[in-house]
Design a protein around this motif. Structure first.
Motif, PDB file in Angstrom:
ATOM      1  N   MET A   1       0.841  -1.184   0.000  1.00  0.00           N
ATOM      2  CA  MET A   1       0.000   0.000   0.000  1.00  0.00           C
ATOM      3  C   MET A   1       0.881   1.239   0.000  1.00  0.00           C
ATOM      4  O   MET A   1       1.874   1.325   0.715  1.00  0.00           O
ATOM      5  N   GLY A   2       0.496   2.218  -0.803  1.00  0.00           N
ATOM      6  CA  GLY A   2       1.221   3.474  -0.878  1.00  0.00           C
ATOM      7  C   GLY A   2       0.878   4.399   0.276  1.00  0.00           C
ATOM      8  O   GLY A   2      -0.055   4.168   1.034  1.00  0.00           O
ATOM      9  N   VAL A   3       1.656   5.447   0.397  1.00  0.00           N
ATOM     10  CA  VAL A   3       1.500   6.407   1.479  1.00  0.00           C
ATOM     11  C   VAL A   3       1.684   7.812   0.916  1.00  0.00           C
ATOM     12  O   VAL A   3       2.561   8.040   0.083  1.00  0.00           O
ATOM     13  N   VAL A   4       0.859   8.740   1.397  1.00  0.00           N
ATOM     14  CA  VAL A   4       1.080  10.151   1.097  1.00  0.00           C
ATOM     15  C   VAL A   4       2.027  10.666   2.186  1.00  0.00           C
ATOM     16  O   VAL A   4       1.616  10.886   3.321  1.00  0.00           O
ATOM     17  N   ASN A   5       3.297  10.811   1.853  1.00  0.00           N
ATOM     18  CA  ASN A   5       4.283  11.303   2.820  1.00  0.00           C
ATOM     19  C   ASN A   5       4.084  12.775   3.118  1.00  0.00           C
ATOM     20  O   ASN A   5       4.342  13.229   4.228  1.00  0.00           O
ATOM     21  N   LEU A   6       3.680  13.512   2.094  1.00  0.00           N
ATOM     22  CA  LEU A   6       3.438  14.943   2.230  1.00  0.00           C
ATOM     23  C   LEU A   6       2.434  15.347   1.173  1.00  0.00           C
ATOM     24  O   LEU A   6       2.563  14.958   0.013  1.00  0.00           O
ATOM     25  N   ALA A   7       1.445  16.108   1.575  1.00  0.00           N
ATOM     26  CA  ALA A   7       0.533  16.733   0.625  1.00  0.00           C
ATOM     27  C   ALA A   7       0.884  18.215   0.593  1.00  0.00           C
ATOM     28  O   ALA A   7       1.269  18.792   1.616  1.00  0.00           O
ATOM     29  N   ARG A   8       0.770  18.821  -0.585  1.00  0.00           N
ATOM     30  CA  ARG A   8       1.125  20.236  -0.721  1.00  0.00           C
ATOM     31  C   ARG A   8       0.156  20.916  -1.668  1.00  0.00           C
ATOM     32  O   ARG A   8      -0.191  20.365  -2.712  1.00  0.00           O
ATOM     33  N   VAL A   9      -0.287  22.107  -1.282  1.00  0.00           N
ATOM     34  CA  VAL A   9      -1.076  22.963  -2.158  1.00  0.00           C
ATOM     35  C   VAL A   9      -0.151  24.084  -2.612  1.00  0.00           C
ATOM     36  O   VAL A   9       0.396  24.817  -1.783  1.00  0.00           O
ATOM     37  N   ASP A  10       0.041  24.164  -3.920  1.00  0.00           N
ATOM     38  CA  ASP A  10       0.898  25.199  -4.491  1.00  0.00           C
ATOM     39  C   ASP A  10       0.467  25.390  -5.942  1.00  0.00           C
ATOM     40  O   ASP A  10       0.501  24.441  -6.725  1.00  0.00           O
ATOM     41  N   GLU A  11       0.074  26.597  -6.284  1.00  0.00           N
ATOM     42  CA  GLU A  11      -0.393  26.856  -7.646  1.00  0.00           C
ATOM     43  C   GLU A  11       0.672  26.610  -8.700  1.00  0.00           C
ATOM     44  O   GLU A  11       0.355  26.375  -9.855  1.00  0.00           O
ATOM     45  N   ARG A  12       1.926  26.643  -8.303  1.00  0.00           N
ATOM     46  CA  ARG A  12       3.009  26.422  -9.261  1.00  0.00           C
ATOM     47  C   ARG A  12       3.285  24.936  -9.461  1.00  0.00           C
ATOM     48  O   ARG A  12       4.079  24.577 -10.334  1.00  0.00           O
ATOM     49  N   LEU A  13       2.673  24.088  -8.648  1.00  0.00           N
ATOM     50  CA  LEU A  13       2.865  22.647  -8.685  1.00  0.00           C
ATOM     51  C   LEU A  13       4.340  22.307  -8.478  1.00  0.00           C
ATOM     52  O   LEU A  13       4.857  22.494  -7.403  1.00  0.00           O
ATOM     53  N   ILE A  14       5.025  21.815  -9.493  1.00  0.00           N
ATOM     54  CA  ILE A  14       6.441  21.435  -9.355  1.00  0.00           C
ATOM     55  C   ILE A  14       7.288  22.614  -9.806  1.00  0.00           C
ATOM     56  O   ILE A  14       7.128  23.110 -10.919  1.00  0.00           O
ATOM     57  N   ILE A  84       0.512  16.674  -4.777  1.00  0.00           N
ATOM     58  CA  ILE A  84       0.484  18.118  -4.946  1.00  0.00           C
ATOM     59  C   ILE A  84      -0.683  18.539  -5.832  1.00  0.00           C
ATOM     60  O   ILE A  84      -0.986  17.890  -6.830  1.00  0.00           O
ATOM     61  N   ALA A  85      -1.361  19.604  -5.413  1.00  0.00           N
ATOM     62  CA  ALA A  85      -2.485  20.163  -6.161  1.00  0.00           C
ATOM     63  C   ALA A  85      -2.418  21.686  -6.088  1.00  0.00           C
ATOM     64  O   ALA A  85      -1.757  22.244  -5.215  1.00  0.00           O
ATOM     65  N   LYS A  86      -3.130  22.334  -6.991  1.00  0.00           N
ATOM     66  CA  LYS A  86      -3.119  23.797  -7.038  1.00  0.00           C
ATOM     67  C   LYS A  86      -4.043  24.441  -6.011  1.00  0.00           C
ATOM     68  O   LYS A  86      -3.845  25.599  -5.664  1.00  0.00           O
ATOM     69  N   THR A  87      -5.069  23.706  -5.576  1.00  0.00           N
ATOM     70  CA  THR A  87      -6.085  24.338  -4.717  1.00  0.00           C
ATOM     71  C   THR A  87      -6.380  23.536  -3.454  1.00  0.00           C
ATOM     72  O   THR A  87      -6.228  22.309  -3.432  1.00  0.00           O
ATOM     73  N   VAL A  88      -6.838  24.248  -2.453  1.00  0.00           N
ATOM     74  CA  VAL A  88      -7.309  23.617  -1.217  1.00  0.00           C
ATOM     75  C   VAL A  88      -8.503  22.726  -1.540  1.00  0.00           C
ATOM     76  O   VAL A  88      -8.626  21.625  -0.996  1.00  0.00           O
ATOM     77  N   SER A  89      -9.364  23.158  -2.435  1.00  0.00           N
ATOM     78  CA  SER A  89     -10.570  22.386  -2.770  1.00  0.00           C
ATOM     79  C   SER A  89     -10.241  20.995  -3.294  1.00  0.00           C
ATOM     80  O   SER A  89     -10.893  20.013  -2.918  1.00  0.00           O
TER      81      SER A  89
END
Length: 168
Positions: A1-14, A84-89
Motif C-alpha cells: 500500500m502506498g502512502v502520502v508522505n506529504l501533501a502540498r497545495v501550491d499553484e506552481r505545482l512542481i 500536490i495540487a493547485k487548490t485547497v478544494s
C-alpha cells in the motif's frame, strides 16, 4: 500500500529548489500531480513529468477523479508520494474521498478575489471557504499537521494562527 508522505497545495505545482528539497524527504519515491487542466493537456502533462523527473522521483500526473480511482483500486500501489495540487478544494475532495494524509503544506496561493481573499502569509491568500475546509480536514478527516510554508527554509505559520484571521 502506498502512502502520502506529504501533501502540498501550491499553484506552481512542481518548481525549482522547493520540489528538489521536498522530494528528498525520507521515504519519498514519487510525486503525484493532481490537476484537471494539466492532466488533460498532453504538452503540460509531459512538461510536469519532465520537471518532476529532475528530482529523481517518478512523477505521475492525474486528474482528481483519476487520483481517487487510483487510491480506491490500488491504494497508490507502492508509491510513497508527495501529493500536490493547485487548490485547497482539490486536496479537500481527496481527503473527503478517503485518501489519507497526515501532513499538508500550503505553499503558494495567489489572490483571486480582493473582496474575499486575505493575505494570511507572505505567499498565501485564503478565503473563508478554504479556511473552513482546512479546519475540517484537521478536525474531522485526520490531517494532523497543516501548516503554511512557501519554501522549506521559510518560517512556518500554523493552521491555528491562520484560522484566527477568519475567526474560526
Amino acid at each position: 500500500m502506498g502512502v502520502v508522505n506529504l501533501a502540498r497545495v501550491d499553484e506552481r505545482l512542481i518548481h525549482g529548489q522547493v520540489m528538489m528539497t521536498l522530494s528528498q524527504k525520507s521515504g519519498v519515491n514519487s510525486i503525484f500531480v493532481v490537476d484537471e487542466v494539466v492532466a488533460k493537456d498532453k504538452f503540460m502533462r509531459e512538461l510536469y513529468k519532465n520537471a518532476g523527473s529532475r528530482t529523481g522521483q517518478k512523477t505521475i500526473v492525474v486528474t482528481p477523479e483519476k487520483a481517487k480511482f487510483y487510491w480506491d483500486e490500488y491504494n497508490f500501489k507502492d508509491y510513497n508520494c508527495i501529493l500536490i495540487a493547485k487548490t485547497v478544494s482539490v486536496m479537500y475532495d481527496l481527503v473527503k474521498h478517503g485518501v489519507p494524509m497526515k501532513e499538508l503544506n500550503i505553499g503558494g496561493i495567489a489572490q483571486k478575489d480582493p473582496e474575499k481573499d486575505l493575505l494570511v502569509t507572505k505567499s498565501v491568500y485564503l478565503n473563508q471557504a478554504d479556511a473552513q475546509k482546512l479546519k475540517e480536514m484537521n478536525e474531522e478527516y485526520g490531517v494532523e499537521s497543516i501548516y503554511f510554508q512557501a519554501t522549506p527554509s521559510a518560517p512556518k505559520s500554523t493552521l491555528k494562527d491562520v484560522l484566527k484571521q477568519f475567526n474560526l
